[in-house]
Structure formats: C-alpha cells, structure tokens
Design a protein around this motif. Structure first.
Motif, PDB file in Angstrom:
ATOM      1  N   LEU A  32      77.241 -39.868  24.707  1.00  0.00           N
ATOM      2  CA  LEU A  32      75.860 -39.410  24.839  1.00  0.00           C
ATOM      3  C   LEU A  32      74.953 -40.558  25.285  1.00  0.00           C
ATOM      4  N   ALA A  33      75.144 -41.737  24.677  1.00  0.00           N
ATOM      5  CA  ALA A  33      74.333 -42.901  25.049  1.00  0.00           C
ATOM      6  C   ALA A  33      74.599 -43.317  26.487  1.00  0.00           C
ATOM      7  N   LEU A  47      66.174 -50.400  34.852  1.00  0.00           N
ATOM      8  CA  LEU A  47      66.001 -50.678  33.434  1.00  0.00           C
ATOM      9  C   LEU A  47      66.886 -49.726  32.628  1.00  0.00           C
ATOM     10  N   PHE A  48      67.323 -50.204  31.469  1.00  0.00           N
ATOM     11  CA  PHE A  48      68.179 -49.409  30.600  1.00  0.00           C
ATOM     12  C   PHE A  48      67.356 -48.818  29.456  1.00  0.00           C
ATOM     13  N   VAL A  49      67.837 -47.719  28.897  1.00  0.00           N
ATOM     14  CA  VAL A  49      67.166 -47.160  27.728  1.00  0.00           C
ATOM     15  C   VAL A  49      68.005 -47.324  26.463  1.00  0.00           C
ATOM     16  N   SER A  50      69.229 -47.824  26.587  1.00  0.00           N
ATOM     17  CA  SER A  50      70.023 -48.098  25.384  1.00  0.00           C
ATOM     18  C   SER A  50      70.611 -49.502  25.374  1.00  0.00           C
ATOM     19  N   MET A 132      67.456 -43.427  21.641  1.00  0.00           N
ATOM     20  CA  MET A 132      68.629 -44.300  21.580  1.00  0.00           C
ATOM     21  C   MET A 132      68.529 -45.302  20.431  1.00  0.00           C
ATOM     22  N   GLY A 133      67.315 -45.776  20.168  1.00  0.00           N
ATOM     23  CA  GLY A 133      67.141 -46.673  19.029  1.00  0.00           C
ATOM     24  C   GLY A 133      67.441 -45.977  17.723  1.00  0.00           C
TER      25      GLY A 133
END
Length: 226
Positions: A32-33, A47-50, A132-133
């Motif tokens: 999922l991540a 840019l990444f989100v995880s 994600m955090g």
C-alpha cells in the motif's frame, strides 16, 4: 544436536500463526505504501510521501544551494509525515487494542479524500504523507521480523545479514525470506501505483483507500473474534 542446530530448531518452532498473520499484514501495508508513494512521486514531480530519507536529501541539497522555493515543498511534506506519526501515535495510545482498525480507518479516510479534493498537488501530498506517517503506528514488528511500514532500507539490511548467516550456516536458510517478502511488497505496490496513476490519475488512490478500509474491517473483525 549442536548449538547452531538448536537455534535453528527453536526459530522454526517460533514461527506461529500470529507471526505469519503479522508478516502478511506488514507485506500488505508496504505494498500500500509503495502504491501511494509512486502516485505521490509522480504527482509532486520527484518528492515522496512515505520515503522521508529521499525528501530529507532533497531538502538538504536545496537548502545548501539556497533554493528556498525548492526546499520548502520537501520540508512541508516531511512536516506532514511527522504530523501523521504524531497523530497516529496519539490515536494508537487512545485506541489501545483497537489501534489497527482505528489507524487503518484514518488512513482510508485521508487517501479517500484526495481524488475529490479541489486543491493543488502539494495539498494532496500533505494528506498522503499524513496517512503514511500514521501507518507506521499500525505494526512495529511481524513476529521476530522488525520492519518499518513505509520504507524498506532496514529490511534490506536485515535481508543481507540473514542471507550471510544462512550462507555461513550460522542461521536458518529461511531467515532471509520474510525480509525479501517485505521488499517485494513495496516494489509490487510501486509498480501497480505507477501504472494506475498513468491510467487514472489521482483517482487511482481509490484503490489503496479501499484496501485500507477493508483491512480496517478485517482487523476489527479479528479483534471481535478473539
């Protein structure tokens, strides 16, 4: 039976159904991540989100070059991710034994909002990074396999160590497999996310949102069935 054989035997015995379930959940969450990170990367232009190590490197480079307009988006995504970790931790502490369905429901809600959100890409990235955090509070280990749920650098290190032990006879031959499965999970998710974003744009996030919602329902059902 010598010492090494005894260790191997004990490790085989300690692989319980609960540990296998946790490993399967970890692989699913990493997939999922990977999906969400691929969508975020394509949406935000690099840019990444995880994967916050990548964002931190970009933030450092842009800051070193005094490119504040380049550093600000990376810093903002990092802040959103940390906020997600904080919120996730607070919810996990409040929910106690129900932390998994609670955090998965939060993740499903954040991801589900993005496709219909009339906002610039960076605002969508905030919600994705927040989700994600928070995901990192769902599961801290899968049996004896420690793992992060939005990155696999540590899992690759553990895979290499376990592989070296297996090759030298110091550990069981099966020990590297859980770490390899974690890496394969995030890669498979990333491949699927990139393809889905190319076909459907941000609407592709409906898939991980639905997956998180189903996992929330499944973990809640598992809790009530105990």
């Amino acid at each position: 039976m010598d010492y090494a054989e005894g260790v191997n035997a004990r490790e085989r015995i300690l692989v319980t159904p609960s540990e296998r379930d946790d490993l399967a959940l970890a692989v699913g969450l990493l997939a999922l991540a990977g999906f969400v990170d691929a969508v975020g990367f394509l949406l935000l232009g690099g840019l990444f989100v995880s994967f916050m190590s990548g964002n931190s490197t970009q933030f450092a480079i842009q800051t070193g070059q005094m490119s504040w307009s380049g550093a600000a988006p990376a810093g903002a995504i990092i802040a959103a991710f940390v906020a997600g970790v904080v919120v996730g931790r607070l919810i996990a502490n409040a929910a106690g034994a129900w932390r998994r369905p609670a955090l998965l429901a939060l993740e499903a809600a954040c991801l589900g909002l993005v496709p219909g959100l009339p906002a610039p890409p960076l605002a969508s990235g905030f919600l994705m990074a927040l989700a994600m955090g928070a995901q990192n509070g769902i599961l801290h280990s899968a049996g004896r396999t420690t793992t992060g749920l939005t990155y696999v650098t540590g899992s690759l290190v553990k895979f290499g160590e376990a592989l070296a032990d297996a090759l030298s006879g110091a550990g069981p031959a099966s020990a590297p497999l859980p770490y390899l499965s974690l890496w394969l999970g995030i890669v498979a998710g990333g491949v699927t996310g990139a393809a889905a974003y190319g076909a459907f744009g941000l609407s592709a996030l409906a898939l991980p949102a639905l997956a998180a919602a189903l996992l929330a329902a499944a973990t809640a059902w598992a809790k009530t069935a105990l």
